[in-house]
Design an enzyme around this catalytic site. Structure first.
Site, mmCIF file in Angstrom:
data_model
loop_
_atom_site.group_PDB
_atom_site.id
_atom_site.type_symbol
_atom_site.label_atom_id
_atom_site.label_comp_id
_atom_site.label_asym_id
_atom_site.label_seq_id
_atom_site.Cartn_x
_atom_site.Cartn_y
_atom_site.Cartn_z
ATOM 1 N N ASP A 1 -1.313 -9.288 11.996
ATOM 2 C CA ASP A 1 -2.600 -9.933 11.470
ATOM 3 C C ASP A 1 -2.915 -10.809 12.452
ATOM 4 O OD1 ASP A 1 -2.648 -8.318 9.238
ATOM 5 O OD2 ASP A 1 -1.087 -9.277 8.262
ATOM 6 N N SER A 52 0.741 -1.304 0.047
ATOM 7 C CA SER A 52 0.145 -0.092 -0.101
ATOM 8 C C SER A 52 0.987 1.460 0.016
ATOM 9 C CB SER A 52 -0.983 -0.037 1.215
ATOM 10 O OG SER A 52 -0.330 -0.434 2.358
ATOM 11 N N HIS A 85 -1.826 -8.730 1.715
ATOM 12 C CA HIS A 85 -1.496 -7.740 2.304
ATOM 13 C C HIS A 85 -2.677 -7.458 3.601
ATOM 14 C CE1 HIS A 85 0.229 -3.908 3.221
ATOM 15 N NE2 HIS A 85 -0.010 -3.156 2.363
ATOM 16 N N HIS A 127 7.161 -12.803 8.079
ATOM 17 C CA HIS A 127 6.955 -11.396 7.565
ATOM 18 C C HIS A 127 7.968 -11.447 6.584
ATOM 19 C CE1 HIS A 127 6.857 -7.031 7.361
ATOM 20 N NE2 HIS A 127 5.886 -7.094 7.415
ATOM 21 N N ARG A 180 3.787 -4.745 16.729
ATOM 22 C CA ARG A 180 2.405 -4.419 16.859
ATOM 23 C C ARG A 180 1.670 -5.733 17.234
ATOM 24 N NH1 ARG A 180 2.279 -3.223 10.437
ATOM 25 N NH2 ARG A 180 3.305 -5.519 10.332
HETATM 26 C C1 MLT Z 1 2.167 -3.884 6.644
HETATM 27 O O1 MLT Z 1 2.153 -3.421 7.582
HETATM 28 O O2 MLT Z 1 2.215 -3.264 5.587
HETATM 29 C C2 MLT Z 1 2.713 -5.406 6.551
HETATM 30 O O3 MLT Z 1 3.170 -5.840 7.461
HETATM 31 C C3 MLT Z 1 3.495 -5.632 5.487
HETATM 32 C C4 MLT Z 1 4.732 -5.295 5.269
HETATM 33 O O4 MLT Z 1 5.273 -4.513 5.901
HETATM 34 O O5 MLT Z 1 5.446 -5.635 4.148
#
Ligand code: MLT
Length: 461
Positions: free
Chosen positions: A399, A269, A299, A344, A353
């Site tokens: 997640d 994103s 994602h 990850h 997180r």
């Molecule tokens: C994020 O928060 O965008 C996800 O953990 C994915 C990432 O960091 O690549």
């Protein structure tokens, strides 16, 4: 101390560079106007001193790099946060626990206000409570949707995925873009950041009304409460979802919006908004593109996959399973699948997180049966993944916990969860977009090769 810690971690915040601090009553835009010229000089100095230095290599082992999702290529500037594989994210040099300790909370609350986090992401500085209050009021004042955007959302069939509705509505906001207008009028490049800032503030401010409307149309009675200008951003979002009187859920939204806001620049994103923004598409178009990436199962949709896996496991092992039963189930599951929510692309330790949400769960939802299952999984799955040699990083990511916390408050509309992520991620993406234009970053256009060309180049090496 703060400057030293940041320097050690390799991320220098504006604060750490020793700029004179903001006057207590300054607005965000006033503070930015002071910081931008200094940052432009700072970047010039960095480029003058280090411009020729090599940051890394794109190796001939293309299976890992070019054919491997560009993992590890150091090729982006992202000011608001840096992700360390071992310790996780730092927002402008501050860890999540440091943000929880330093950023202003709502009266009676303990979680940081996302308004405060946004201020930190944009300026590198911790705002005063007064400045945060000002931002809450400003977002509330900018929060109403144009009538045609309301009609557009209302016209969507409720079978259209909430993320598609979200992206559609954000795209349509470009109708009133200050940046698109300023660009058409020939605004000089050095001033691009000003209308980008206005659009970014409008975008963030309007997200709760979009998200609330989608939720009420798809799952509720179609009626969306008006924004209360005396309340903070998260309260207004929670209220539009029907949870304004649930203090625990409001606190969860404050935490959720804070921790999902930014994860450096390479995630889908953030990278998408950066790329599209580099074409001088306005913030609405850039962020709508980002939302389309966030809608992908690899994602933003991942927390749904986690819940699905846990429900399936619960169906198989029953309520209150023993650890042994879970172990047996997970071993069996791994024969054909990947356990979602663990591992990850960058992180090699438990995602902070995840830890922040776990602590929230311990405090607010310790007796929720799903919380207990998530806890068991947390203690069991990493060891199995290690033993099975299945993952470079067997630890849980963000997640693995977020779905449980939402369901614990009765918020069970899983298809909608990514919309909340989308509200949050705007904070990081917009803070970078403002800086990208302030620093005059160019159109992003990396070089690509065909497989045949790669073969040709490599065979001559
Ligand atoms: C994020 O928060 O965008 C996800 O953990 C994915 C990432 O960091 O690549």
């Amino acid at each position: 101390m703060f400057a030293l810690r940041n320097a050690v971690r390799g991320q220098t915040s504006v604060l750490a560079r020793g700029y004179a601090s903001a006057a207590k009553s300054q607005t965000l835009k006033e503070r930015l106007s002071e910081l931008i010229p200094r940052e432009i000089e700072n970047v010039k100095a960095i480029r003058k001193e280090h411009g020729n230095k090599v940051l890394g290599e794109v190796t001939v082992d293309m299976a890992r790099v070019t054919y491997g999702g560009m993992r590890g290529i150091k090729g982006m500037i992202w000011e608001a946060s840096v992700l360390d594989a071992e310790e996780g994210i730092r927002f402008r040099g501050l860890t999540i626990p440091e943000c929880q300790a330093k950023l202003p909370a709502a009266p009676g609350g303990t979680e940081p206000l996302p308004e405060a986090l946004f201020w930190l992401l944009v300026t590198g500085e911790v705002p005063t409570a007064e400045q945060v209050k000002g931002l809450s009021a400003e977002w509330a004042a900018r929060g109403e949707l144009p009538k045609f955007v309301e009609d557009l959302i209302d016209g969507c069939p409720n079978t259209l995925h909430p993320m598609s509705q979200f992206s559609l509505a954000v795209t349509a906001l470009n109708h009133d873009s200050s940046f698109a207008k300023a660009y058409a009028e020939g605004t000089p490049k050095k001033d691009y950041w000003k209308p980008i800032y206005e659009d970014s503030m409008d975008l963030i401010a309007k997200l709760p009304a979009i998200a609330g409307r989608i939720f009420q149309n798809v799952y509720g009675n179609g009626k969306v409460p008006a924004i209360d200008p005396s309340k903070d951003y998260s309260w207004n979002l929670a209220n539009m979802l029907g949870y304004g009187d649930n203090a625990g859920f409001v606190e969860l939204m404050r935490l959720y919006l804070t921790i999902h806001s930014d994860h450096e620049g390479g995630n889908v994103s953030a990278h998408t908004s950066h790329l599209v923004g580099s074409a001088l598409s306005d913030p609405f178009l850039s962020y709508a593109a980002a939302l389309n990436g966030l809608a992908g199962p690899l994602h933003g949709l991942a927390n749904q996959e986690v819940l699905r896996a846990i429900y399936k496991m619960r169906d198989a092992v029953g309520e209150n399973p023993t650890d042994e039963k879970i172990k047996e189930y997970v071993w069996d599951y791994l024969k054909t699948g990947v356990w979602p929510g663990f591992g990850h692309a960058v992180l090699r330790k438990t995602d902070p997180r995840y830890t922040a949400q776990r602590e929230f769960g311990l405090k607010h939802t310790p007796n929720d049966p799903m919380f207990k299952l998530v806890e068991q999984i947390y203690h069991i799955v990493p060891n199995i993944l290690l033993e099975a040699g299945k993952a470079k990083n067997p630890w849980p990511n963000v997640d693995a916990h977020s779905g449980q916390l939402l369901t614990a408050f009765g918020f069970t509309q899983q298809n909608y969860y990514t919309v909340l992520f989308g509200v949050s991620r705007a904070l990081g993406c917009m803070s970078q977009l403002i800086w990208s234009r302030a620093l005059g970053l160019p159109l992003e256009r990396p070089k690509s090769f065909s497989s045949e060309k790669i073969k040709e180049i490599c065979s001559k090496m």
